[in-house]
Design a protein around this motif. Structure first.
Motif, PDB file in Angstrom:
ATOM      1  N   GLN A  32       0.808  -1.216   0.000  1.00  0.00           N
ATOM      2  CA  GLN A  32       0.000   0.000   0.000  1.00  0.00           C
ATOM      3  C   GLN A  32       0.843   1.268   0.000  1.00  0.00           C
ATOM      4  OE1 GLN A  32      -3.324   0.459  -0.262  1.00  0.00           O
ATOM      5  NE2 GLN A  32      -3.555  -1.738  -0.579  1.00  0.00           N
ATOM      6  N   LEU A  33       2.129   1.148   0.280  1.00  0.00           N
ATOM      7  CA  LEU A  33       2.985   2.328   0.360  1.00  0.00           C
ATOM      8  C   LEU A  33       3.630   2.671  -0.976  1.00  0.00           C
ATOM      9  CD1 LEU A  33       4.588   1.782   3.869  1.00  0.00           C
ATOM     10  CD2 LEU A  33       3.012   3.600   3.172  1.00  0.00           C
ATOM     11  N   GLY A  34       2.898   2.512  -2.055  1.00  0.00           N
ATOM     12  CA  GLY A  34       3.375   2.943  -3.365  1.00  0.00           C
ATOM     13  C   GLY A  34       3.569   4.448  -3.406  1.00  0.00           C
ATOM     14  N   SER A  35       2.814   5.152  -2.593  1.00  0.00           N
ATOM     15  CA  SER A  35       3.005   6.586  -2.386  1.00  0.00           C
ATOM     16  C   SER A  35       2.898   6.807  -0.875  1.00  0.00           C
ATOM     17  CB  SER A  35       1.947   7.399  -3.144  1.00  0.00           C
ATOM     18  OG  SER A  35       0.657   7.052  -2.716  1.00  0.00           O
ATOM     19  N   PRO A  36       3.496   7.881  -0.356  1.00  0.00           N
ATOM     20  CA  PRO A  36       3.481   8.100   1.097  1.00  0.00           C
ATOM     21  C   PRO A  36       2.058   8.169   1.651  1.00  0.00           C
ATOM     22  CG  PRO A  36       5.081   9.534   0.057  1.00  0.00           C
ATOM     23  CD  PRO A  36       4.296   8.901  -1.056  1.00  0.00           C
ATOM     24  N   ARG A  37       1.851   7.512   2.777  1.00  0.00           N
ATOM     25  CA  ARG A  37       0.536   7.469   3.401  1.00  0.00           C
ATOM     26  C   ARG A  37       0.672   7.554   4.920  1.00  0.00           C
ATOM     27  NH1 ARG A  37      -2.316   6.195  -0.972  1.00  0.00           N
ATOM     28  NH2 ARG A  37      -1.679   4.532  -2.342  1.00  0.00           N
ATOM     29  N   SER A  38      -0.378   8.025   5.550  1.00  0.00           N
ATOM     30  CA  SER A  38      -0.419   8.127   7.006  1.00  0.00           C
ATOM     31  C   SER A  38      -0.921   6.813   7.609  1.00  0.00           C
ATOM     32  CB  SER A  38      -1.336   9.267   7.437  1.00  0.00           C
ATOM     33  OG  SER A  38      -2.681   8.933   7.127  1.00  0.00           O
ATOM     34  N   GLY A  64      14.405  -1.367   8.183  1.00  0.00           N
ATOM     35  CA  GLY A  64      14.907  -0.578   7.063  1.00  0.00           C
ATOM     36  C   GLY A  64      14.042  -0.640   5.820  1.00  0.00           C
ATOM     37  N   LEU A  65      12.788  -1.069   5.964  1.00  0.00           N
ATOM     38  CA  LEU A  65      11.899  -1.195   4.815  1.00  0.00           C
ATOM     39  C   LEU A  65      10.979   0.001   4.628  1.00  0.00           C
ATOM     40  CD1 LEU A  65      10.949  -4.955   5.258  1.00  0.00           C
ATOM     41  CD2 LEU A  65      12.568  -3.970   3.623  1.00  0.00           C
ATOM     42  N   VAL A  66      10.877   0.853   5.664  1.00  0.00           N
ATOM     43  CA  VAL A  66       9.968   1.996   5.644  1.00  0.00           C
ATOM     44  C   VAL A  66      10.669   3.197   6.258  1.00  0.00           C
ATOM     45  CG1 VAL A  66       7.825   2.881   6.664  1.00  0.00           C
ATOM     46  CG2 VAL A  66       7.880   0.584   5.773  1.00  0.00           C
ATOM     47  N   THR A  80      11.273   2.098   1.356  1.00  0.00           N
ATOM     48  CA  THR A  80      12.667   2.393   1.040  1.00  0.00           C
ATOM     49  C   THR A  80      13.053   1.646  -0.237  1.00  0.00           C
ATOM     50  OG1 THR A  80      13.491   0.524   2.326  1.00  0.00           O
ATOM     51  CG2 THR A  80      13.257   2.631   3.498  1.00  0.00           C
ATOM     52  N   ALA A  81      14.251   1.913  -0.718  1.00  0.00           N
ATOM     53  CA  ALA A  81      14.759   1.206  -1.904  1.00  0.00           C
ATOM     54  C   ALA A  81      14.854  -0.286  -1.622  1.00  0.00           C
ATOM     55  CB  ALA A  81      16.113   1.769  -2.302  1.00  0.00           C
ATOM     56  N   LEU A  82      15.191  -0.654  -0.401  1.00  0.00           N
ATOM     57  CA  LEU A  82      15.259  -2.056  -0.019  1.00  0.00           C
ATOM     58  C   LEU A  82      13.886  -2.724  -0.149  1.00  0.00           C
ATOM     59  CD1 LEU A  82      16.844  -4.464   1.141  1.00  0.00           C
ATOM     60  CD2 LEU A  82      16.371  -3.540   3.433  1.00  0.00           C
ATOM     61  N   LEU A  86      12.681  -5.741  -2.640  1.00  0.00           N
ATOM     62  CA  LEU A  86      12.022  -6.922  -2.099  1.00  0.00           C
ATOM     63  C   LEU A  86      10.720  -7.218  -2.839  1.00  0.00           C
ATOM     64  CD1 LEU A  86      12.045  -9.094   0.157  1.00  0.00           C
ATOM     65  CD2 LEU A  86      10.784  -7.451   1.555  1.00  0.00           C
ATOM     66  N   LEU A  87       9.951  -6.197  -3.107  1.00  0.00           N
ATOM     67  CA  LEU A  87       8.686  -6.377  -3.822  1.00  0.00           C
ATOM     68  C   LEU A  87       8.908  -6.772  -5.283  1.00  0.00           C
ATOM     69  CD1 LEU A  87       6.587  -3.460  -2.316  1.00  0.00           C
ATOM     70  CD2 LEU A  87       6.300  -5.916  -1.896  1.00  0.00           C
ATOM     71  N   GLN A  88      10.007  -6.331  -5.875  1.00  0.00           N
ATOM     72  CA  GLN A  88      10.291  -6.654  -7.273  1.00  0.00           C
ATOM     73  C   GLN A  88      10.762  -8.098  -7.437  1.00  0.00           C
ATOM     74  OE1 GLN A  88       9.616  -4.750  -9.904  1.00  0.00           O
ATOM     75  NE2 GLN A  88       8.765  -3.301  -8.443  1.00  0.00           N
ATOM     76  N   VAL A  89      11.481  -8.613  -6.447  1.00  0.00           N
ATOM     77  CA  VAL A  89      12.047  -9.958  -6.528  1.00  0.00           C
ATOM     78  C   VAL A  89      10.966 -11.015  -6.490  1.00  0.00           C
ATOM     79  CG1 VAL A  89      13.460 -11.653  -5.264  1.00  0.00           C
ATOM     80  CG2 VAL A  89      14.273  -9.312  -5.562  1.00  0.00           C
TER      81      VAL A  89
END
Length: 90
Positions: A32-38, A64-66, A80-82, A86-89
């Protein structure tokens, strides 16, 4: 119509491999964090309580994921980039 969600990747299914490692709720929050969210917005989107979302985000941030940043009265969370890797793999 519908253009607002054109680039929103949070509608894609949560990768099963990531859910297997992180757990379904944390994997869905990352998705769900494809864009910044509260926290409140994430709770509404996932059906989790704000307190539960906050606990999961704390664990994801410690891993280190958020990342989080303040925008006025809101704290917004983003992958984060990490987490992206992870989501791409999977």
């Amino acid at each position: 119509r519908g253009v607002a969600t054109l680039w929103d990747d949070s509608t894609r299914p949560t990768p099963a491999g990531v859910a297997g490692v992180l757990g379904r709720s944390r994997a869905e929050l990352l998705n769900q964090l494809g864009s910044p969210r509260s926290t409140t917005e994430l709770a509404a989107r996932t059906g989790l309580t704000p307190g539960c979302v906050s606990q999961h985000l704390s664990a994801l941030r410690a891993a280190g994921l958020v990342t989080s940043h303040r925008s006025g009265r809101l704290v917004l969370y983003a992958r984060t980039a990490l987490a992206e890797a992870l989501l791409q793999v999977s």
